[in-house]
Design a protein around this motif. Structure first.
Motif, PDB file in Angstrom:
ATOM      1  N   TRP A  92       0.718  -1.102  -0.022  1.00 45.98           N
ATOM      2  CA  TRP A  92       0.140  -0.072  -0.156  1.00 45.98           C
ATOM      3  C   TRP A  92       0.960   1.398   0.014  1.00 45.98           C
ATOM      4  CZ3 TRP A  92      -0.842   4.226   3.067  1.00 45.98           C
ATOM      5  CH2 TRP A  92      -2.089   4.930   2.529  1.00 45.98           C
ATOM      6  N   ALA A 116       1.149   4.040  -2.980  1.00 42.12           N
ATOM      7  CA  ALA A 116       0.648   5.436  -2.599  1.00 42.12           C
ATOM      8  C   ALA A 116       1.731   6.452  -3.103  1.00 42.12           C
ATOM      9  CB  ALA A 116       0.272   5.725  -1.024  1.00 42.12           C
ATOM     10  N   THR A 162      -9.914  15.721  -1.472  1.00 41.49           N
ATOM     11  CA  THR A 162      -9.020  15.141  -0.313  1.00 41.49           C
ATOM     12  C   THR A 162      -7.977  16.241  -0.162  1.00 41.49           C
ATOM     13  OG1 THR A 162      -7.534  14.152  -1.799  1.00 41.49           O
ATOM     14  CG2 THR A 162      -9.137  12.700  -0.915  1.00 41.49           C
ATOM     15  N   THR A 213      -4.291  11.003   4.417  1.00 46.17           N
ATOM     16  CA  THR A 213      -4.716   9.479   4.329  1.00 46.17           C
ATOM     17  C   THR A 213      -5.346   8.980   3.100  1.00 46.17           C
ATOM     18  OG1 THR A 213      -4.303   9.160   6.416  1.00 46.17           O
ATOM     19  CG2 THR A 213      -5.131   7.257   5.626  1.00 46.17           C
ATOM     20  N   TRP A 214      -6.566   9.859   3.138  1.00 48.26           N
ATOM     21  CA  TRP A 214      -7.744   9.644   2.051  1.00 48.26           C
ATOM     22  C   TRP A 214      -6.809   9.683   0.855  1.00 48.26           C
ATOM     23  CZ3 TRP A 214     -12.571  12.883   1.592  1.00 48.26           C
ATOM     24  CH2 TRP A 214     -13.485  12.237   0.829  1.00 48.26           C
ATOM     25  N   ASP A 269      -4.618   6.826  -0.239  1.00 47.11           N
ATOM     26  CA  ASP A 269      -5.676   5.905  -0.809  1.00 47.11           C
ATOM     27  C   ASP A 269      -5.888   5.807  -2.038  1.00 47.11           C
ATOM     28  OD1 ASP A 269      -6.583   3.173   0.225  1.00 47.11           O
ATOM     29  OD2 ASP A 269      -8.443   4.340  -0.059  1.00 47.11           O
ATOM     30  N   ARG A 270      -6.251   7.212  -2.593  1.00 50.13           N
ATOM     31  CA  ARG A 270      -6.564   7.391  -3.813  1.00 50.13           C
ATOM     32  C   ARG A 270      -5.761   7.173  -4.837  1.00 50.13           C
ATOM     33  NH1 ARG A 270     -10.875   7.982  -7.476  1.00 50.13           N
ATOM     34  NH2 ARG A 270     -12.460   7.893  -5.489  1.00 50.13           N
ATOM     35  N   VAL A 314      -3.272   5.261  -4.258  1.00 49.74           N
ATOM     36  CA  VAL A 314      -3.025   3.590  -4.707  1.00 49.74           C
ATOM     37  C   VAL A 314      -3.884   3.002  -5.650  1.00 49.74           C
ATOM     38  CG1 VAL A 314      -3.556   1.309  -3.506  1.00 49.74           C
ATOM     39  CG2 VAL A 314      -2.408   3.372  -2.231  1.00 49.74           C
ATOM     40  N   TRP A 315      -5.105   3.427  -5.583  1.00 52.61           N
ATOM     41  CA  TRP A 315      -6.331   3.302  -6.612  1.00 52.61           C
ATOM     42  C   TRP A 315      -5.765   3.621  -8.062  1.00 52.61           C
ATOM     43  CZ3 TRP A 315     -11.952   5.096  -6.406  1.00 52.61           C
ATOM     44  CH2 TRP A 315     -12.772   4.670  -7.303  1.00 52.61           C
TER      45      TRP A 315
END
Length: 168
Positions: free
Chosen positions: A78, A82, A108, A143-144, A147-148, A150-151
């Motif tokens: 992860w 990121a 974000t 963090t959000w 996480d995006r 990573v997507w």
């Protein structure tokens, strides 16, 4: 040159620095940098101008952090994804990112900016609750955002050979 480009230039993020920053230790230890910076700035209450020393040390750590850790053995976790996603996002002028990521990234970054403002106001006024609330929003927004990223990394790595090379 956008402010994002200027910030990237300030950190002098070369390919080698990016690959080292993809080490999860770099990502996770950077999370601790903001609370340390806030503590260093808050220490002006007790130390006066001497608080500049710990403040400058934390700023130096923020700059050194992406350079301190070795290149990770794999970038399939992860934290590494990121960082790769962040790199992809910064490269969107050359390789456009899918439109569906843009609104979420904007939200974000807005959460992060609002939190940063609240945190600064709390630091300025020495209001601990505002400072901690702002810090919470910054960490939530960051963090959000990560996480995006990573997507974004997962989605874009199949579309661009250069991005595929960053995953190993």
């Amino acid at each position: 040159m956008t402010s994002l480009d200027q910030l990237t230039n300030l950190f002098h993020m070369t390919d080698q620095v990016w690959s080292r920053h993809a080490n999860p230790w770099s990502v996770w230890t950077r999370y601790g940098a903001l609370p340390l910076l806030i503590g260093a700035i808050w220490s002006r209450v007790w130390w006066g101008w001497f608080a500049l020393l710990p403040t400058l040390l934390v700023i130096l750590w923020i700059w050194l952090n992406p350079r301190m850790f070795p290149k990770p053995k794999t970038t399939r976790q992860w934290a590494s994804k990121a960082v790769i996603g962040e790199r992809i996002w910064l490269n969107q002028k050359q390789v456009p990112i899918p439109r569906h990521h843009r609104p979420v990234i904007a939200v974000t970054n807005t959460v992060n900016a609002i939190g940063f403002g609240i945190c600064l106001w709390g630091l300025w006024s020495l209001h601990p609750y505002l400072t901690l609330m702002g810090l919470s929003w910054v960490i939530l927004g960051k963090t959000w955002f990560l996480d995006r990223m990573v997507w974004l990394c997962d989605e874009m790595s199949d579309r661009c050979p250069q991005y595929q090379e960053w995953l190993y």
